[in-house]
Design an enzyme around this catalytic site. Structure first.
Site, PDB file in Angstrom:
ATOM      1  N   SER A   1       1.346  54.812 -42.698  1.00 45.50           N
ATOM      2  CA  SER A   1       0.920  55.751 -41.824  1.00 45.50           C
ATOM      3  C   SER A   1       1.199  57.193 -42.093  1.00 45.50           C
ATOM      4  O   SER A   1       0.489  58.193 -41.462  1.00 45.50           O
ATOM      5  CB  SER A   1       1.383  55.531 -40.323  1.00 45.50           C
ATOM      6  OG  SER A   1       2.841  55.409 -40.416  1.00 45.50           O
TER       7      SER A   1
ATOM      8  N   GLU B   1       1.841  66.026 -26.806  1.00 40.78           N
ATOM      9  CA  GLU B   1       3.158  65.434 -26.846  1.00 40.78           C
ATOM     10  C   GLU B   1       3.488  65.259 -28.422  1.00 40.78           C
ATOM     11  O   GLU B   1       2.596  64.816 -29.042  1.00 40.78           O
ATOM     12  CB  GLU B   1       3.662  64.253 -25.835  1.00 40.78           C
ATOM     13  CG  GLU B   1       3.079  63.188 -26.366  1.00 40.78           C
ATOM     14  CD  GLU B   1       1.741  63.011 -26.838  1.00 40.78           C
ATOM     15  OE1 GLU B   1       1.461  62.107 -27.805  1.00 40.78           O
ATOM     16  OE2 GLU B   1       0.996  63.349 -26.211  1.00 40.78           O
TER      17      GLU B   1
ATOM     18  N   LYS C   1      -2.510  60.927 -38.147  1.00 45.42           N
ATOM     19  CA  LYS C   1      -2.550  61.511 -36.515  1.00 45.42           C
ATOM     20  C   LYS C   1      -3.653  62.373 -36.678  1.00 45.42           C
ATOM     21  O   LYS C   1      -4.241  62.744 -35.419  1.00 45.42           O
ATOM     22  CB  LYS C   1      -1.230  62.253 -36.324  1.00 45.42           C
ATOM     23  CG  LYS C   1      -0.019  61.438 -36.041  1.00 45.42           C
ATOM     24  CD  LYS C   1      -0.295  60.436 -34.696  1.00 45.42           C
ATOM     25  CE  LYS C   1       1.004  59.607 -34.416  1.00 45.42           C
ATOM     26  NZ  LYS C   1       0.540  58.814 -33.104  1.00 45.42           N
TER      27      LYS C   1
END
Length: 394
Positions: free
Chosen positions: A376, A110, A88
């Site tokens: 991830s 969010e 991210k």
């Protein structure tokens, strides 16, 4: 493949938004189109990705897992080793730099699993910007560690009590905020969802994953892999891996959350079981009832607990460029434990969905095949939830 001028990937995408947001999205699109050609911007982003995030991340041969499964050779693209613990941060830094260029001093975001929220709080702190993160109260319960991390980094975490109190509802509230604060605020959307140009922007910033993987595959395997596998919620880590390989003869497999089983209705698998609809400003595959109302979702992983998916994934499905499958919570928990014990790597529950699919398919693929999976994120954030599931006390 880029979206067309109206933001569509074939029939998917677009801008289904209130009129008050058209100017903001138009400004964002124009500034992004200009800035991504800027050598100064690219050099600045590359600097932070290298010296702050820790890129390039390794491509790791999971030898013991490969031996255990007696099938295809398994390689892990180690996004879990990025600063903040997940992919991210790639997008968060890119959009923070973009917001800075646009003169926006307030950032909203969010988050579901909290990793995007942590990444945004980190990048905002790095550049001295005000940061507020919307998060469903159910996800706050599941992700207490990441909530504390966000607060420690200077962000305000705003609980969302509406709907299912998860990621969908957090996005709803963030959009409502943005509508009333467009002049001062940048909405730093965390996945390849939402109205154009967000799916394109997030994909572009995450494509560093696939670009690195391409070079690393040639170096460590001697050729491109046969399969690329990644979990899919909104779909940013998967598209980050897939997109640079779009024109190559490599098979893409996205893995969704089957939750308690597709037939149970308690799942989060819009590509496997959804219908075409509109959610959060974009046309895509969506989980909805016969009246078009958005369905409730379920997944053991907060980050995949979302009833929609990015429009580019929907295009990949329709065009058969990618295959999509779903694994259930029980399979995910077994895979979570298996990777931990065989490789000494504790994956995020989201990433464990991709591991679970590989567990099912490795032997079938055969020992002469090479598989690269996007790991991830790491599993630190999930420890309390896992402990509760297994009846352990921390």
């Amino acid at each position: 493949m880029l979206p067309n001028k109206d933001g569509y990937f074939d029939e998917f995408g677009g801008k289904f938004i209130p009129e008050t947001l058209f100017f903001a999205l138009s400004e964002l699109e124009k500034r992004y189109a200009k800035i991504k050609k800027s050598k100064k911007f690219k050099n600045q982003l590359d600097y932070y990705l290298t010296h702050y995030v820790g890129r390039p991340t390794p491509l790791y041969y999971a030898q013991r897992l490969t031996e255990r499964l007696q099938g295809a050779k398994i390689f892990l693209k180690r996004e879990d080793l990025c600063h903040t613990g997940a992919h991210k941060i790639n997008n968060a830094l890119g959009q923070i730099l973009l917001a800075n260029e646009m003169g926006k001093k307030r950032i909203i975001a969010e988050t579901g699993a909290g990793q995007h929220g942590v990444a945004v709080a980190t990048a905002a702190g790095l550049f001295g910007l005000k940061c507020e993160v919307y998060m469903g109260s159910e996800d706050i319960r599941r992700q207490k560690l990441n909530v504390f991390r966000m607060k420690l980094l200077g962000a305000k975490v705003i609980p969302v009590e509406s709907g299912t109190k998860t990621l969908k509802d957090a996005i709803n509230e963030a959009i409502r905020d943005w509508v009333t604060n467009v002049e001062t605020t940048h909405y730093l959307l965390g996945s390849t969802v939402g109205p154009h140009p967000y799916p394109m922007i997030v994909r572009d910033f995450q494509s560093v994953i696939g670009k690195e993987t391409k070079k690393q595959a040639i170096k460590h395997i001697g050729k491109l892999p046969d399969y690329l596998v990644a979990c899919v919620g909104g779909g940013s880590n998967a598209l980050g891996l897939f997109y640079p390989f779009y024109n190559e003869k490599v098979k893409f497999i996205g893995v969704e959350a089957a939750g308690e089983g597709i037939k149970s209705g308690k799942h989060a698998a819009p590509l496997c079981a959804g219908k075409i609809g509109i959610l959060h400003g974009t046309k895509s595959f969506v989980l909805q009832d016969e009246n078009g109302q958005i369905s409730s979702t379920h997944s053991v992983s907060a980050g995949l607990d979302y009833p929609g998916v990015g429009p580019e994934h929907s295009f990949y499905k329709k065009s058969k460029r990618a295959e999509y499958a779903a694994v259930n919570d029980k399979e995910v928990l077994k895979a979570f434990c298996l990777l931990s014990k065989t490789e000494g790597i504790i994956p995020a529950l989201e990433s464990a969905h991709a591991v679970a699919y590989i567990v099912k398919m490795a032997k079938k693929w055969g020992k002469n095949k090479n598989v690269i999976m996007c790991l991830s994120g790491r599993g630190d954030k999930d420890m309390e939830e896992i402990a509760n599931i297994f009846g352990a006390s921390l």
